[in-house]
Scaffold this active site. Structure first.
Site, PDB file in Angstrom:
ATOM      1  N   LYS A 176       6.990  11.678   2.526  1.00  0.00           N
ATOM      2  CA  LYS A 176       7.963  10.654   2.901  1.00  0.00           C
ATOM      3  C   LYS A 176       9.374  11.207   2.736  1.00  0.00           C
ATOM      4  O   LYS A 176       9.567  12.374   2.382  1.00  0.00           O
ATOM      5  CB  LYS A 176       7.724   9.396   2.079  1.00  0.00           C
ATOM      6  CG  LYS A 176       6.275   8.879   2.209  1.00  0.00           C
ATOM      7  CD  LYS A 176       6.095   7.489   1.692  1.00  0.00           C
ATOM      8  CE  LYS A 176       6.560   6.492   2.708  1.00  0.00           C
ATOM      9  NZ  LYS A 176       6.276   5.092   2.294  1.00  0.00           N
ATOM     10  N   ASP A 228       9.589   5.594  10.907  1.00  0.00           N
ATOM     11  CA  ASP A 228       9.973   4.579   9.928  1.00  0.00           C
ATOM     12  C   ASP A 228      11.251   3.860  10.345  1.00  0.00           C
ATOM     13  O   ASP A 228      12.291   4.493  10.564  1.00  0.00           O
ATOM     14  CB  ASP A 228      10.167   5.236   8.554  1.00  0.00           C
ATOM     15  CG  ASP A 228      10.409   4.219   7.454  1.00  0.00           C
ATOM     16  OD1 ASP A 228       9.679   3.220   7.400  1.00  0.00           O
ATOM     17  OD2 ASP A 228      11.352   4.413   6.657  1.00  0.00           O
ATOM     18  N   LYS A 241       0.906  -1.049  -1.331  1.00  0.00           N
ATOM     19  CA  LYS A 241       1.635  -2.125  -2.010  1.00  0.00           C
ATOM     20  C   LYS A 241       0.677  -3.261  -2.359  1.00  0.00           C
ATOM     21  O   LYS A 241       0.770  -4.379  -1.865  1.00  0.00           O
ATOM     22  CB  LYS A 241       2.785  -2.617  -1.130  1.00  0.00           C
ATOM     23  CG  LYS A 241       3.830  -1.532  -0.881  1.00  0.00           C
ATOM     24  CD  LYS A 241       4.878  -1.975   0.118  1.00  0.00           C
ATOM     25  CE  LYS A 241       5.872  -0.855   0.395  1.00  0.00           C
ATOM     26  NZ  LYS A 241       6.869  -1.226   1.420  1.00  0.00           N
ATOM     27  N   ARG A 262     -12.719 -20.508 -12.630  1.00  0.00           N
ATOM     28  CA  ARG A 262     -11.304 -20.213 -12.383  1.00  0.00           C
ATOM     29  C   ARG A 262     -11.079 -18.784 -11.911  1.00  0.00           C
ATOM     30  O   ARG A 262     -10.295 -18.531 -10.986  1.00  0.00           O
ATOM     31  CB  ARG A 262     -10.485 -20.504 -13.638  1.00  0.00           C
ATOM     32  CG  ARG A 262      -9.007 -20.112 -13.543  1.00  0.00           C
ATOM     33  CD  ARG A 262      -8.320 -20.580 -12.276  1.00  0.00           C
ATOM     34  NE  ARG A 262      -8.384 -22.026 -12.089  1.00  0.00           N
ATOM     35  CZ  ARG A 262      -7.930 -22.640 -11.009  1.00  0.00           C
ATOM     36  NH1 ARG A 262      -7.422 -21.946  -9.997  1.00  0.00           N
ATOM     37  NH2 ARG A 262      -8.011 -23.957 -10.899  1.00  0.00           N
ATOM     38  N   GLU A 298       6.484  11.254   7.331  1.00  0.00           N
ATOM     39  CA  GLU A 298       7.386  10.174   7.745  1.00  0.00           C
ATOM     40  C   GLU A 298       8.695  10.761   8.271  1.00  0.00           C
ATOM     41  O   GLU A 298       9.259  11.674   7.660  1.00  0.00           O
ATOM     42  CB  GLU A 298       7.671   9.273   6.548  1.00  0.00           C
ATOM     43  CG  GLU A 298       8.709   8.194   6.799  1.00  0.00           C
ATOM     44  CD  GLU A 298       9.120   7.496   5.503  1.00  0.00           C
ATOM     45  OE1 GLU A 298       8.446   6.536   5.128  1.00  0.00           O
ATOM     46  OE2 GLU A 298      10.113   7.930   4.871  1.00  0.00           O
TER      47      GLU A 298
END
Length: 306
Positions: A171, A227, A139, A104, A206
């Site tokens: 960012k 972005d 992510k 599994r 960014e």
């Protein structure tokens, strides 16, 4: 024949498998101990129920051999190779108890990895003929980043920075803190940061507006991320950068938009969906008893019943 992806680090794979088996069978596999004679041998086949791109051969080998070091593992499909429904992706022969205990965890991981490789290959195919590279993001599923990013490589994609420790990536929230919303400060604060870095450290920033591009480039950054730019804005941004930095596109990237984004001339397209929203590929793993030798029932060892 597909190109071999950069190998999956064995130490990282072992950590994942040890944690998964500790969760799935913390005190052994009670069902197999009760029902399956110790001497029984079996063969397991991993078979595709849908088409896809294979990723996870190292997981199959390490996962089953962690329980049965003498298990024989055959991998007729190479990493990164396409397969059709019905294809046998792996065949494992060994002690039946151990195969049943391991199956599994191995299946769960290979289903996810092959799904990521399959989705990545679709993005790569849609950007063929452009210079854009398809890359993943941070992510990823906690604890599975090494495996998921390996799967991206199996699908023909590339990896972004592996962790927060690998590169500087400023960012919008970082810039808001540094500049207080004043774009006139961008060059100075970024130049000061650049001066504190070693010469081998990559610096990416960014931006979310065309007006930020020149002040950011003036700081000498290595990559500029555009972005949530429209394709028209991306073309304008690429022309403005004019080779002075790597241009990455991010935001709003999906299978319906990626071709137009790539055609805008960007160098890199980062796609969080490769790992954060992929659905496991439908693979099956069937275990069949080896009946070439008779197996006598055995008494249940004392002390294993709860």
């Amino acid at each position: 024949m597909p190109l071999s992806p950069m190998p999956l680090p064995p130490a990282a794979l072992r950590r994942v498998l040890e944690a998964a088996y500790a969760e799935d069978a913390p005190h052994g596999d009670l069902t197999s101990l009760v029902l399956i004679p110790e001497s029984a041998r079996a063969t397991a086949e991993l078979r595709a129920r849908v088409p896809g791109i294979f990723s996870g051969g190292p997981v199959v080998e390490a996962g089953f051999r962690m329980h049965d070091p003498e298990a024989r593992v055959e991998l007729p499909v190479a990493e990164g190779a396409p397969f059709e429904a019905g294809t046998v992706l792996a065949r494992i022969t060994g002690r039946a108890r151990e195969l049943l205990t391991a199956e599994r965890v191995v299946l769960n991981l290979v289903q996810r990895m092959s799904a990521i490789a399959t989705l990545t290959a679709r993005y790569v195919e849609l950007t063929a003929g452009t210079k854009a590279r398809i890359v993943d993001t941070r992510k990823t599923t906690p604890g599975l980043r090494e495996l998921e990013r390996y799967a991206v490589r199996c699908g023909g994609g590339r990896n972004h920075r592996f962790s927060l420790s690998d590169a500087v990536m400023a960012k919008d929230n970082h810039l808001a803190v540094l500049t207080g919303g004043d774009p006139a400060k961008l060059t100075d604060v970024l130049s000061a940061a650049r001066d504190r870095l070693g010469h081998t450290t990559h610096f990416e920033v960014e931006v979310d507006a065309i007006e930020q591009i020149e002040p950011v480039l003036a700081a000498g950054v290595d990559t500029i991320m555009l972005d949530n730019f429209t394709p028209a804005q991306l073309r304008e941004g690429v022309a403005l950068v004019a080779g002075r930095a790597i241009v990455e596109a991010s935001g709003g990237v999906n299978l319906g938009t990626v071709a137009e984004i790539a055609a805008a001339g960007v160098d890199v397209i980062s796609v969080g969906a490769l790992t954060h929203s992929v659905a496991n590929l439908d693979l099956g793993l069937d275990v069949v008893l080896d009946t070439s030798e008779p197996v006598a029932p055995e008494p249940v060892p004392e002390g294993i019943l709860p």
